[in-house]
Design a protein around this motif. Sequence first.
Motif, short mmCIF file in Angstrom:
data_model
loop_
_atom_site.label_atom_id
_atom_site.label_comp_id
_atom_site.label_asym_id
_atom_site.label_seq_id
_atom_site.Cartn_x
_atom_site.Cartn_y
_atom_site.Cartn_z
N PRO A 1 0.72 -1.38 0.07
CA PRO A 1 -0.02 -0.02 -0.01
C PRO A 1 0.87 1.13 -0.27
O PRO A 1 1.94 1.32 0.34
N THR A 2 0.13 2.27 -0.70
CA THR A 2 0.75 3.68 -0.54
C THR A 2 0.11 4.46 0.46
O THR A 2 -0.86 3.94 1.06
N SER A 3 0.41 5.58 0.71
CA SER A 3 -0.48 6.47 1.42
C SER A 3 -1.67 7.08 0.71
O SER A 3 -2.53 7.86 1.40
N ARG A 4 -1.88 7.06 -0.62
CA ARG A 4 -2.92 7.61 -1.47
C ARG A 4 -4.27 6.86 -1.25
O ARG A 4 -4.35 5.55 -1.43
N ARG A 5 -5.37 7.54 -0.75
CA ARG A 5 -6.72 6.82 -0.39
C ARG A 5 -7.82 7.22 -1.37
O ARG A 5 -7.78 8.39 -1.90
N PHE A 6 -8.78 6.45 -1.49
CA PHE A 6 -10.07 6.64 -2.45
C PHE A 6 -11.01 6.43 -1.35
O PHE A 6 -11.02 5.16 -1.01
N VAL A 7 -12.15 7.12 -1.42
CA VAL A 7 -13.54 6.75 -0.73
C VAL A 7 -14.60 6.55 -1.92
O VAL A 7 -14.67 7.33 -2.63
N VAL A 8 -15.08 5.48 -1.89
CA VAL A 8 -16.15 5.18 -2.86
C VAL A 8 -17.19 5.89 -2.41
O VAL A 8 -18.14 5.77 -1.38
N THR A 9 -17.68 7.08 -3.24
CA THR A 9 -18.66 8.19 -2.92
C THR A 9 -19.98 7.84 -3.49
O THR A 9 -21.01 8.30 -3.08
N ALA A 10 -19.95 6.94 -4.75
CA ALA A 10 -21.12 6.72 -5.28
C ALA A 10 -20.68 5.25 -6.24
O ALA A 10 -19.78 5.29 -6.97
#
Length: 389
Positions: free
Chosen positions: A216-225
């Motif tokens: 893993p890296t430090s870049r995050r994504f949240v699934v918003t739709a």
Amino acid sequence: MVQGTQMRRHLCGIQTAWTDAGRAEEAVEALAGTIEHDGLGHIIVFFSPAYDTEKLTAALAAHFPGVAVSGCTTSGGISPAGPIDRGLVAIAFPSRGFRIVADVLTQIARLDVEGAASTVRGLRRTLDQGRSDGGTNHRFAISLIDALANAEETVVSAVAWALDGIPLVGGSAGDDLAFSSTVLIHEGRVHRDAAVILLVETDFPIRIFKSDNFEPTSRRFVVTAAREEDRRVLELNAEPAAREYAMAVGLDPESLTAMSFAAYPLAVKIGGEYYCRSISRVEPDGSLTFFCAIGEGVVMTLAQPRDIVEATRAELAGLDEALGGLDLVIGFDCVFRRLDAESRQVRHRIADLYRRYGVVGFETYGEQYRSMHLNQTFTGIAIGRAQGP
């Protein structure tokens, strides 16, 4: 690449055979001419989606009468001699040393979970009834699942629950990245929207395993739709999904390909461990479709690849040491691992490792390990050289 037809007999008695024949009937005829028929218990076949599946099943029934046959389409085969981009790979289990029971779960897109669990429990009872007293037995289960039913998580959860501790590994059927028709076969019938479950008991030492090559890296994504029923993510971080992902990896959204997804995987953290969630394709509306179930609110982490050759070598070497020598490895390898290896020009080195350690199997649209459905992972069963009493 493999050319012609070959067969290898392993110390445990399993025969592996493979061919690059262009037509289904030719492929089965070639295998039937190399596999020794006496004492066969069950055959598993992994085959090109270009084959006529009805003709393939008819030919298998004709050439191997009385022998149970299961299998699925692939995005590439793995033989002990190297990769097979087209053709057929067969694993022929002997009756001696291996006891196998199998069944099909149907309509898995709308799976009856209790019914599926009941089927698996029935397989366990059948295996128990045939168990010889005083033997040293090792058990595992194999799943072959129609990837286009988008139901692997439900199937694996139900099956693992009913297995009650018997370890499960397997792969999702592929079709050379066409995403149009993945097919399973079992005992002379063709199945879609289905899963084949095999329970295996053997006298030989075994280990199940999983291996990946990302961190893993430090870049995050949240699934918003998201449209969860289609495994489609519409928005990441409240932005169009493909655009947000492309910006994070430094690519043009219009140029995203399967190679891009293989090189820059996404992962979710479950129980302190990261599991890959691979993107299968970009949709015309800029959304992203995944190989695994994905829902709103899920947090995904951008992963970066490690050395795929070294990670694979370390896994196989560890299994070799643990089992006192590998006789055979039945492997389920994500097609995106192949694409990643090709882009880094190391596919030939992975093939060399698979030849050295006797890996046979297929390239998948998803991998199963215990109660998890995974992506961009190499899972399987390693069988050791030493025979039990």
